[in-house]
Design a protein around this motif. Structure first.
Motif, PDB file in Angstrom:
ATOM      1  N   LYS A  85       0.817  -1.215   0.000  1.00 11.00           N
ATOM      2  CA  LYS A  85       0.000   0.000   0.000  1.00 11.00           C
ATOM      3  C   LYS A  85       0.853   1.268   0.000  1.00 11.00           C
ATOM      4  CE  LYS A  85      -4.100  -1.974   2.197  1.00 11.00           C
ATOM      5  NZ  LYS A  85      -3.676  -3.376   2.238  1.00 11.00           N
ATOM      6  N   GLU A  86       2.135   1.134   0.369  1.00  8.75           N
ATOM      7  CA  GLU A  86       3.016   2.305   0.440  1.00  8.75           C
ATOM      8  C   GLU A  86       3.851   2.483  -0.822  1.00  8.75           C
ATOM      9  OE1 GLU A  86       5.323   2.226   4.050  1.00  8.75           O
ATOM     10  OE2 GLU A  86       3.624   1.419   5.168  1.00  8.75           O
ATOM     11  N   PHE A  87       3.587   1.682  -1.856  1.00  6.86           N
ATOM     12  CA  PHE A  87       4.376   1.775  -3.082  1.00  6.86           C
ATOM     13  C   PHE A  87       4.182   3.145  -3.719  1.00  6.86           C
ATOM     14  CE2 PHE A  87       4.884   1.166  -7.706  1.00  6.86           C
ATOM     15  CZ  PHE A  87       6.210   0.792  -7.710  1.00  6.86           C
ATOM     16  N   ASP A  88       5.292   3.780  -4.100  1.00  6.71           N
ATOM     17  CA  ASP A  88       5.233   5.158  -4.591  1.00  6.71           C
ATOM     18  C   ASP A  88       5.661   5.319  -6.048  1.00  6.71           C
ATOM     19  OD1 ASP A  88       7.883   4.607  -4.339  1.00  6.71           O
ATOM     20  OD2 ASP A  88       8.328   6.146  -2.849  1.00  6.71           O
ATOM     21  N   GLY A  89       5.755   4.213  -6.776  1.00  6.97           N
ATOM     22  CA  GLY A  89       6.088   4.324  -8.186  1.00  6.97           C
ATOM     23  C   GLY A  89       7.439   3.766  -8.573  1.00  6.97           C
ATOM     24  N   ARG A  90       8.288   3.489  -7.601  1.00  2.00           N
ATOM     25  CA  ARG A  90       9.603   2.907  -7.900  1.00  2.00           C
ATOM     26  C   ARG A  90       9.917   1.822  -6.875  1.00  2.00           C
ATOM     27  NH1 ARG A  90      15.375   6.087  -8.408  1.00  2.00           N
ATOM     28  NH2 ARG A  90      16.603   4.257  -8.948  1.00  2.00           N
ATOM     29  N   ILE A  91      10.226   0.621  -7.362  1.00  2.19           N
ATOM     30  CA  ILE A  91      10.502  -0.490  -6.453  1.00  2.19           C
ATOM     31  C   ILE A  91      11.883  -0.322  -5.820  1.00  2.19           C
ATOM     32  CG2 ILE A  91      10.976  -2.969  -6.315  1.00  2.19           C
ATOM     33  CD1 ILE A  91       8.752  -3.509  -8.150  1.00  2.19           C
ATOM     34  N   ARG A  92      11.907  -0.388  -4.506  1.00  2.00           N
ATOM     35  CA  ARG A  92      13.162  -0.303  -3.762  1.00  2.00           C
ATOM     36  C   ARG A  92      13.324  -1.569  -2.933  1.00  2.00           C
ATOM     37  NH1 ARG A  92      14.652   5.005  -4.387  1.00  2.00           N
ATOM     38  NH2 ARG A  92      12.959   6.433  -4.910  1.00  2.00           N
ATOM     39  N   THR A  93      14.496  -1.716  -2.339  1.00  5.21           N
ATOM     40  CA  THR A  93      14.795  -2.916  -1.552  1.00  5.21           C
ATOM     41  C   THR A  93      13.772  -3.128  -0.448  1.00  5.21           C
ATOM     42  OG1 THR A  93      17.134  -2.595  -2.019  1.00  5.21           O
ATOM     43  CG2 THR A  93      16.588  -4.104  -0.242  1.00  5.21           C
ATOM     44  N   ARG A  94      13.329  -2.043   0.174  1.00  8.42           N
ATOM     45  CA  ARG A  94      12.357  -2.172   1.282  1.00  8.42           C
ATOM     46  C   ARG A  94      11.043  -2.776   0.797  1.00  8.42           C
ATOM     47  NH1 ARG A  94      12.176   3.468   0.345  1.00  8.42           N
ATOM     48  NH2 ARG A  94      10.101   4.251  -0.142  1.00  8.42           N
ATOM     49  N   HIS A  95      10.679  -2.486  -0.452  1.00  6.56           N
ATOM     50  CA  HIS A  95       9.448  -3.064  -0.999  1.00  6.56           C
ATOM     51  C   HIS A  95       9.628  -4.568  -1.226  1.00  6.56           C
ATOM     52  CE1 HIS A  95       9.040   1.211  -2.602  1.00  6.56           C
ATOM     53  NE2 HIS A  95       8.077   1.072  -1.707  1.00  6.56           N
ATOM     54  N   LEU A  96      10.791  -4.951  -1.744  1.00  7.88           N
ATOM     55  CA  LEU A  96      11.057  -6.366  -2.011  1.00  7.88           C
ATOM     56  C   LEU A  96      11.070  -7.181  -0.726  1.00  7.88           C
ATOM     57  CD1 LEU A  96      13.932  -6.086  -4.664  1.00  7.88           C
ATOM     58  CD2 LEU A  96      11.481  -6.297  -5.077  1.00  7.88           C
ATOM     59  N   ARG A  97      11.499  -6.556   0.362  1.00  4.57           N
ATOM     60  CA  ARG A  97      11.629  -7.267   1.647  1.00  4.57           C
ATOM     61  C   ARG A  97      10.348  -7.294   2.459  1.00  4.57           C
ATOM     62  NH1 ARG A  97      17.518  -4.767   3.387  1.00  4.57           N
ATOM     63  NH2 ARG A  97      18.776  -6.120   2.046  1.00  4.57           N
ATOM     64  N   ARG A  98       9.387  -6.478   2.060  1.00  2.81           N
ATOM     65  CA  ARG A  98       8.148  -6.391   2.837  1.00  2.81           C
ATOM     66  C   ARG A  98       7.291  -7.625   2.611  1.00  2.81           C
ATOM     67  NH1 ARG A  98       6.240  -0.756   2.205  1.00  2.81           N
ATOM     68  NH2 ARG A  98       7.832  -0.388   3.754  1.00  2.81           N
ATOM     69  N   LYS A  99       6.901  -8.279   3.681  1.00  2.00           N
ATOM     70  CA  LYS A  99       6.096  -9.497   3.568  1.00  2.00           C
ATOM     71  C   LYS A  99       4.620  -9.143   3.438  1.00  2.00           C
ATOM     72  CE  LYS A  99       9.245 -12.691   5.817  1.00  2.00           C
ATOM     73  NZ  LYS A  99       9.459 -13.682   6.875  1.00  2.00           N
ATOM     74  N   THR A 100       4.045  -9.570   2.327  1.00  2.00           N
ATOM     75  CA  THR A 100       2.602  -9.444   2.106  1.00  2.00           C
ATOM     76  C   THR A 100       2.134 -10.784   1.539  1.00  2.00           C
ATOM     77  OG1 THR A 100       2.564  -8.790  -0.237  1.00  2.00           O
ATOM     78  CG2 THR A 100       3.043  -7.037   1.367  1.00  2.00           C
TER      79      THR A 100
END
Length: 198
Positions: free
Chosen positions: A118-133
């Protein structure tokens, strides 16, 4: 609000013959014509009915032959739909995912990261890849909780009839097409070339 609420109404979903927690994936993308007084319920019924007509008995038989459920194929098709803008690539993209599933490798699909964050802002970063959903295929093995889009017939067909290949990786060439690799070392070189421009 009413439309989205019905898409998550488990009792309503059951009446439509869909085995899922949501109607995501089963709202068949097409051009529909409705009178102004048409209700949200009627629109959803029509879209799901179109999905059931597209997903033929032949496809259901193929689904069983592959050892998947319809829900799993729709989930895979949705990822394929989101991964490429080039229709001709879909069966090859599908082969990569089928190969990875057979080897118990994570799918590592960027669109699944985006869908579940839900916090994705248009560019994938490492924190997005590591977030468990329930959708992030960088973190979970196998398929995500459910579809991340509503796939069309070509993506569904690609999920059911993948090309035969030994590819395990692909990277965007930034022109709607991808470079496919069989090994991690080859893939890393492609990433440097097409993504890092080295």
């Amino acid at each position: 609000t009413k439309f989205l609420s019905l898409c998550r109404d488990t009792e309503f979903i059951k009446t439509l013959g869909v085995n899922s927690h949501s109607l995501e994936g089963y709202l068949y993308p097409d051009t529909y014509f409705f009178p102004k007084q048409t209700t949200c319920r009627q629109i959803l019924e029509k879209m799901v009915d179109t999905f059931h007509k597209i997903y033929t008995q032949e496809w259901k038989k193929r689904t069983e032959e592959l050892g998947f459920s319809v829900h799993e194929i729709v989930t895979l098709a949705a990822i394929i739909e989101k991964e490429t803008g080039d229709v001709s690539e879909r069966p090859l993209i599908s082969s990569v995912f089928h190969n990875r599933l057979q080897k118990n490798l994570r799918l590592e699909s960027d669109p699944t990261v985006i869908y579940g964050d839900k916090e994705f802002d248009g560019r994938i970063r490492t924190r997005h890849l590591r977030r468990k959903t329930p959708y992030n295929t960088y973190q979970l093995r196998g398929l995500p909780l459910g579809p991340i889009a509503n796939p069309g017939a070509l993506a569904l067909k690609a999920a059911l009839y993948p090309d035969e290949s030994q590819y395990l990786f692909f990277v965007s060439k930034n022109d709607t097409t991808h470079y496919f690799s069989k090994t991690l070392s080859e893939h890393n070189k492609a990433v440097k070339k097409y993504q890092l421009h080295r």
